[in-house]
Scaffold this motif. Sequence first.
Motif, PDB file in Angstrom:
ATOM      1  N   LEU A 108      25.888  17.067  19.717  1.00 31.37           N
ATOM      2  CA  LEU A 108      25.549  16.224  18.577  1.00 31.37           C
ATOM      3  C   LEU A 108      24.802  17.084  17.569  1.00 31.37           C
ATOM      4  O   LEU A 108      23.784  17.694  17.904  1.00 31.37           O
ATOM      5  N   GLY A 109      25.307  17.140  16.340  1.00 39.02           N
ATOM      6  CA  GLY A 109      24.621  17.881  15.279  1.00 39.02           C
ATOM      7  C   GLY A 109      23.939  16.907  14.348  1.00 39.02           C
ATOM      8  O   GLY A 109      24.550  15.950  13.889  1.00 39.02           O
ATOM      9  N   VAL A 110      22.639  17.167  14.084  1.00 34.79           N
ATOM     10  CA  VAL A 110      21.857  16.292  13.222  1.00 34.79           C
ATOM     11  C   VAL A 110      21.444  17.060  11.966  1.00 34.79           C
ATOM     12  O   VAL A 110      20.779  18.094  12.064  1.00 34.79           O
ATOM     13  N   CYS A 111      21.856  16.574  10.788  1.00 31.99           N
ATOM     14  CA  CYS A 111      21.457  17.157   9.509  1.00 31.99           C
ATOM     15  C   CYS A 111      21.815  18.645   9.464  1.00 31.99           C
ATOM     16  O   CYS A 111      22.987  18.991   9.415  1.00 31.99           O
ATOM     17  N   ARG A 112      20.843  19.552   9.499  1.00 30.67           N
ATOM     18  CA  ARG A 112      21.169  20.981   9.590  1.00 30.67           C
ATOM     19  C   ARG A 112      22.143  21.233  10.742  1.00 30.67           C
ATOM     20  O   ARG A 112      23.036  22.064  10.641  1.00 30.67           O
ATOM     21  N   ALA A 195      29.587  12.250   8.216  1.00 32.53           N
ATOM     22  CA  ALA A 195      29.871  12.402   9.651  1.00 32.53           C
ATOM     23  C   ALA A 195      31.121  13.256   9.810  1.00 32.53           C
ATOM     24  O   ALA A 195      32.075  13.124   9.043  1.00 32.53           O
ATOM     25  N   VAL A 196      31.060  14.170  10.797  1.00 30.87           N
ATOM     26  CA  VAL A 196      32.244  14.962  11.151  1.00 30.87           C
ATOM     27  C   VAL A 196      32.416  14.900  12.662  1.00 30.87           C
ATOM     28  O   VAL A 196      31.453  14.727  13.404  1.00 30.87           O
ATOM     29  N   PHE A 203      33.196  15.465  23.216  1.00 34.90           N
ATOM     30  CA  PHE A 203      32.232  14.814  22.327  1.00 34.90           C
ATOM     31  C   PHE A 203      31.679  15.857  21.383  1.00 34.90           C
ATOM     32  O   PHE A 203      30.802  16.642  21.749  1.00 34.90           O
ATOM     33  N   VAL A 204      32.203  15.901  20.196  1.00 36.30           N
ATOM     34  CA  VAL A 204      31.681  16.787  19.151  1.00 36.30           C
ATOM     35  C   VAL A 204      31.486  15.935  17.907  1.00 36.30           C
ATOM     36  O   VAL A 204      32.453  15.467  17.309  1.00 36.30           O
ATOM     37  N   LEU A 205      30.214  15.704  17.571  1.00 37.21           N
ATOM     38  CA  LEU A 205      29.898  14.792  16.477  1.00 37.21           C
ATOM     39  C   LEU A 205      28.752  15.371  15.656  1.00 37.21           C
ATOM     40  O   LEU A 205      27.751  15.826  16.210  1.00 37.21           O
ATOM     41  N   GLY A 206      28.920  15.368  14.367  1.00 38.02           N
ATOM     42  CA  GLY A 206      27.839  15.772  13.482  1.00 38.02           C
ATOM     43  C   GLY A 206      27.535  14.655  12.509  1.00 38.02           C
ATOM     44  O   GLY A 206      28.459  14.039  11.964  1.00 38.02           O
ATOM     45  N   VAL A 207      26.251  14.381  12.305  1.00 36.28           N
ATOM     46  CA  VAL A 207      25.860  13.360  11.320  1.00 36.28           C
ATOM     47  C   VAL A 207      24.862  13.989  10.353  1.00 36.28           C
ATOM     48  O   VAL A 207      23.968  14.732  10.760  1.00 36.28           O
TER      49      VAL A 207
END
Lengths: 228, 254
Positions: A108-112, A195-196, A203-207
Amino acid sequence: MRRPIIGITAYVEPASWGVWQDLPTTLLPHAYTEAVMLAGGRAVLLPPDDGDTDVLRTLDGLVLAGGADLDPALYGAEAEPLTVARADRDAAELPLARAALKADLPVLGVCRGMQVLVVAAGGTLHQHLPDVLGHEKHRPAPAVYGTHDVALTAGSRIAGIMRDDLQIDCYHHQGVADPGSLLVTGRAEDGLPEAVEDPGRRFVLGVQWHPELNRDKRLFGALVDAAR
Amino acid sequence: MKGISVRRPLIGLTAYEQEVQYNGNNLIAGMLPMTYVKAVQATGGRAVLITPDDPGTDVLDSLDGIVFSGGGDIDPKYWGEELHPAADVDELRDTSELMLMKAALDRDLPLLGVCRGMQVMAVAAGGSLHQHLPDVIGHDRHRAAPGTDPLAADASAFGRHEVVLQPGSRAAALLGPSLTVNSFHHQGVNDPGTFTATGWCPDDEVIEIIEDPGRPFALGVQWHPERTGDLRVFAALAEAASRWSDRGRQVLAA
């Protein structure tokens, strides 16, 4: 029973507390570790380390946390005046993100962290959104989050996670220009990617927003479930 | 080691969790001075931080070794005393670290205690602390001024002193018969519990080192090696953690 271990990338900043002033310190806002714990995971903090990415072998999931800008050289651009990067985090987090993608580790990627995912996936960033969008709604003022609604792609992973509550809290001045091999599945009303994800992986999610602020169990729960 | 690349030992570091100011932010964060992280990395380990905001010990399953870091005072209720007026206890870390320490000792995980961490070792092992050393030894020379380096040539003598080691001890095999150290503490070990004291400040007999030679690696030092160029105790931990990790792999492979 052992809970899934979730590694979270940590900041390094001069920090002050108690009698100590401006001591080089590795740190992470408590909101992240609490969000992971409330979602059923066990968080450990990952201070920057450019040695290797073997630590991923002991993790069940990875959170790429928020923080300063990425060095534009990582996506082939010259640094603009307002870009402030952290070489130590870049050197550690890009290899971690690439290795996590390769190993299909839930991430999970958050912001940066979303921007790290995008750059690891071959994408590029806008270095200062007000220059591109003509407004400052994604970072209204110092320490003030911009709250807005996000539009999500029907049938995407993030749409299934967020369901009908689409309000998000943003605090960033850079943004995704080209998502690389990732798919944009959420956008702000100005069209900026929020979101990407990579539908081809576990599970690869960036917000681009900050789900740790309200300990969002939907997002952190989805990560921890994927990490089980 | 066919088919297995040599992995760096994974070393957990217990962290602070408190209000901190950085870059105009003021918030609650899990955190630790980078000197600890760099000491682990410089001696061949991979550092992860263990924050005290979580009630479990299952994280120890993933570690090859653990450092109990420096920090605030330990609540004397754990050895049955009333709180001293000069005490500044860290309740969150007390609860978390005493639990982690007992679990680490139960499984013989290689561990290093630094300053408060050595005191956590003693208390977890049934021992006790002096709550305020000036009351006991009549001076405050174990507490350097905040932000100073007591080992620097121009530093005041406060916080810099000798340590003499017990001949034949593990600590002496590692560090020799004596060394000069930096100190930032006002509590001190009174009774090391099931650990053995093997190093003292010769001026006042304050305990500076505790160990348990019956364990793979369990060493506590009252000073701050991570703030110096002498990282021998971190190197010894990394070596013990590598051995422990290899043993774990053999158990898994069997």
